[in-house]
Design an enzyme around this catalytic site. Structure first.
Site, PDB file in Angstrom:
ATOM      1  N   GLU A  58      -8.647  61.165  17.281  1.00  0.00           N
ATOM      2  CA  GLU A  58      -9.021  61.865  16.046  1.00  0.00           C
ATOM      3  C   GLU A  58      -7.755  62.123  15.232  1.00  0.00           C
ATOM      4  OE1 GLU A  58     -11.348  65.384  16.741  1.00  0.00           O
ATOM      5  OE2 GLU A  58     -11.491  65.845  14.599  1.00  0.00           O
ATOM      6  N   ASN A  78     -14.425  66.551  14.335  1.00  0.00           N
ATOM      7  CA  ASN A  78     -14.635  67.437  13.186  1.00  0.00           C
ATOM      8  C   ASN A  78     -13.966  66.892  11.930  1.00  0.00           C
ATOM      9  OD1 ASN A  78     -15.980  69.138  14.945  1.00  0.00           O
ATOM     10  ND2 ASN A  78     -14.220  70.481  15.273  1.00  0.00           N
ATOM     11  N   ASN A 106     -20.764  63.787  13.166  1.00  0.00           N
ATOM     12  CA  ASN A 106     -20.200  64.433  14.354  1.00  0.00           C
ATOM     13  C   ASN A 106     -20.699  65.865  14.486  1.00  0.00           C
ATOM     14  OD1 ASN A 106     -18.044  64.688  16.549  1.00  0.00           O
ATOM     15  ND2 ASN A 106     -17.454  66.353  15.176  1.00  0.00           N
ATOM     16  N   GLU A 107     -21.194  66.200  15.658  1.00  0.00           N
ATOM     17  CA  GLU A 107     -21.569  67.588  16.010  1.00  0.00           C
ATOM     18  C   GLU A 107     -22.228  68.321  14.843  1.00  0.00           C
ATOM     19  OE1 GLU A 107     -18.223  69.643  17.833  1.00  0.00           O
ATOM     20  OE2 GLU A 107     -18.472  68.489  19.664  1.00  0.00           O
ATOM     21  N   TYR A 157     -17.055  70.193  27.230  1.00  0.00           N
ATOM     22  CA  TYR A 157     -15.684  70.532  27.628  1.00  0.00           C
ATOM     23  C   TYR A 157     -15.760  71.669  28.630  1.00  0.00           C
ATOM     24  CZ  TYR A 157     -14.182  67.881  23.513  1.00  0.00           C
ATOM     25  OH  TYR A 157     -13.959  66.892  22.585  1.00  0.00           O
ATOM     26  N   GLU A 170     -17.780  62.827  23.883  1.00  0.00           N
ATOM     27  CA  GLU A 170     -16.662  63.772  24.029  1.00  0.00           C
ATOM     28  C   GLU A 170     -16.839  64.469  25.369  1.00  0.00           C
ATOM     29  OE1 GLU A 170     -15.529  66.381  20.810  1.00  0.00           O
ATOM     30  OE2 GLU A 170     -16.200  64.936  19.312  1.00  0.00           O
ATOM     31  N   GLN A 204      -9.361  63.800  24.446  1.00  0.00           N
ATOM     32  CA  GLN A 204      -9.011  62.664  23.614  1.00  0.00           C
ATOM     33  C   GLN A 204      -7.987  61.815  24.366  1.00  0.00           C
ATOM     34  OE1 GLN A 204      -8.405  63.643  19.452  1.00  0.00           O
ATOM     35  NE2 GLN A 204     -10.154  65.033  19.435  1.00  0.00           N
TER      36      GLN A 204
HETATM   37  O1  AHR Z   1     -12.133  66.939  20.472  1.00  0.00           O
HETATM   38  C1  AHR Z   1     -11.859  68.069  19.714  1.00  0.00           C
HETATM   39  C2  AHR Z   1     -13.056  68.513  18.891  1.00  0.00           C
HETATM   40  O2  AHR Z   1     -14.062  68.945  19.748  1.00  0.00           O
HETATM   41  C3  AHR Z   1     -13.728  67.467  18.041  1.00  0.00           C
HETATM   42  O3  AHR Z   1     -13.129  67.288  16.807  1.00  0.00           O
HETATM   43  C4  AHR Z   1     -15.106  68.021  17.870  1.00  0.00           C
HETATM   44  O4  AHR Z   1     -16.071  67.024  17.695  1.00  0.00           O
HETATM   45  C5  AHR Z   1     -15.323  68.854  19.121  1.00  0.00           C
HETATM   46  O5  AHR Z   1     -15.791  70.112  18.817  1.00  0.00           O
END
Ligand code: AHR
Length: 507
Positions: free
Chosen positions: A27, A72, A172-173, A244, A291, A352
């Site tokens: 990103e 994001n 995205n999201e 995450y 992700e 990432q």
């Molecule tokens: O990977 C970091 C961020 O986590 C990304 O930009 C977003 O899609 C997610 O919230």
């Protein structure tokens, strides 16, 4: 001593392992691109300004598809800013990460970097501040051979052949209130369906990913998937999952994060299949876990977040988590979870890749090194070829505050029919006990050899850093013995292990 027993029978197949399971994500965020993969003044930089030491590490990691340019970031991104003569590209504010974006690296430059690392592009379109028209423009610019204004513009910009991007993320999201252009499931579903139909009018073979929930903890989780797929079921191939994990002071639960990932995947599959059933559809939606990682997000939210109307740094040090050996074990268990669902999770992106919650770190003008999480990824990507195989796990269990009773050991296997060899991936989640594992290999015949490597450390917080880049590495696990078709191995407390299994030729 806790104990677990597995059976490696190549017939107990879960599904083919899609190479896209070993994807990652770059990103425009922090030092992922600038001072990460790209640093023109660096001693190892190539003619395009990309660090060749980083390129070598990405190749060693074994990354298939790379999602780009966000995240994001993409929800405020104008793709036109990032093509054409570099000196004419505008500098913009990146509202997602409160940073300055020079657009020095754009689509063309990133593609040349992908060529160098040997990975494929997975491109995200902006459905935050923009819509169907801009997505179509980008598609035409990227994928049309010649003859339209946009295709000719790409050719004038130095790329004669189309980029031919096969996988596209529809935003995205979009369920997250933090997302620029955040929408309700209903609004997003309609926009995604309209955009997907238009993109398929250009090329019906494009693989499209619609946004699922940004986490299974979102209040809209489940309902979001149901409503969004209600609009897009016939238009897309994949729905995304993002997850995450971090140690919030309860290591026992943290070590069991894979249990949460298992449930998340199974709930999204159930929801997608429910939508399919209601529609009487024989189509099966795949999951793109685009992700996943360990991310100390609370540290970012409370300490590192950038603010201030006059404060828009370029390539700030953001989300630069240093991963411990414990993090790497949880990370390895997340890879096990993905493989356990290889029949439905056919694309995934480690989020990432460089500097930003990343397996590879760099210092400007200095070295690049492997974080602890590098090792389970590289090993699994190299050996998990062919089919994912269920190992019929029986394991002692332990109690967690977060996920209830969970197995001490988690495991999955991969089997390659072409080479008649495979691998078993295991984690020992016990915080303080060595665990003995027995593996029934009798289904493979008599002529079998095994070898193992384990990632562990007496210091559960051991990490690789700029000053000590090789502190943590996997080492050969010489406890593995084979007798009468049963392999026995001891796994240290908090450890990740790969056991390679081969049948001996000609016997
Ligand atoms: O990977 C970091 C961020 O986590 C990304 O930009 C977003 O899609 C997610 O919230």
């Amino acid at each position: 001593m806790p104990h677990a027993h597995l059976t490696l029978n190549p017939r107990t197949s879960i599904g083919a392992i899609d190479r896209r399971l070993f994807g990652s994500f770059i990103e425009h965020l922090g030092r992922a691109v600038y001072d990460g993969i790209y640093e023109p003044g660096h001693p190892t930089a190539d003619e395009n300004g990309f660090r060749t030491d980083v390129i070598e590490l990405v190749r060693e990691l074994g990354v298939s598809t790379i999602r780009y340019p966000g995240g994001n970031f993409v929800s405020g991104f104008r793709w036109e800013d990032s093509v054409g003569p570099v000196e004419q590209r505008p500098t913009r504010l990146d509202l997602a990460w409160h940073s300055t974006e020079s657009n020095e690296v754009g689509l063309h430059e990133f593609q040349s970097w992908l060529d160098a690392v040997g990975s494929d592009l997975m491109l995200a379109v902006n459905l935050g501040t923009r819509g169907t028209a801009e997505a179509l423009d980008l598609l035409e610019y990227a994928n049309l051979a010649r003859g339209s204004a946009l295709a000719e513009q790409r050719r004038e910009n130095g790329q004669d052949a189309p980029f031919d991007v096969r996988m596209w993320c529809l935003g995205n999201e979009m369920d997250g209130p933090w997302q620029i252009g955040h929408r309700s499931a209903d609004d997003y579903g309609k926009l995604a369906s309209q955009t997907a139909k238009a993109m398929h009018a250009f090329d019906p073979d494009l693989q499209l990913v619609v946004c699922g929930s940004s986490s299974s903890t979102m209040p809209t989780f489940g309902e979001w998937e149901r409503v969004v797929l209600g609009h897009t079921y016939d238009d897309v191939d994949f729905i995304s999952c993002h997850a995450y994990y971090e140690d919030l002071g309860d290591r026992a639960s943290f070590l069991a994060s894979g249990v949460d990932m298992d449930r998340f995947i199974e709930q999204v599959v159930a929801t997608a299949d429910h939508v399919g059933a209601v529609r009487g559809s024989s189509k099966r939606i795949q999951l793109s876990f685009d992700e996943w990682n360990i991310w100390y997000n609370t540290r970012f939210e409370n300490v590192d977040k950038i603010a201030g109307v006059d404060n828009w740094p370029t390539a700030p040090r953001l989300l630069e988590d240093v991963y411990t050996v414990t993090d790497a074990v949880v990370f390895g268990s997340l890879m096990i979870s993905l493989l356990k669902h290889a029949d439905r999770v056919t694309s995934a992106s480690l989020a990432q890749l460089v500097n930003v919650i990343a397996p590879i770190m760099t210092e400007p003008g200095g070295p690049a090194w492997r974080q602890t999480t590098f090792f389970p990824f590289a090993a699994t990507s190299a050996s998990a070829v062919g089919r994912a195989v269920d190992v019929q796990l029986e394991s002692h269990s332990y109690e967690t505050a977060r996920y209830g009773t969970v197995p001490v050991v988690d495991a999955v296997a991969a089997w390659n029919d072409e080479t008649d060899s495979g691998a078993v991936y295991l984690v020992n989640r016990s915080e303080n006990e060595v665990t003995e594992v027995t593996i029934d290999l009798t289904h493979l015949g008599d002529a079998v050899s095994v070898s193992a490597q384990t990632l562990s450390d007496p210091d559960l917080n051991a990490a690789n850093t700029l000053t000590d880049p090789d502190r943590v590495r996997p080492t050969a696990n010489r406890t593995v013995v084979l007798s009468a078709g049963i392999a026995t191995i001891t796994l240290p407390a908090v450890s990740w292990t790969e056991i390679r299994v081969s049948t001996l030729p000609g016997e």
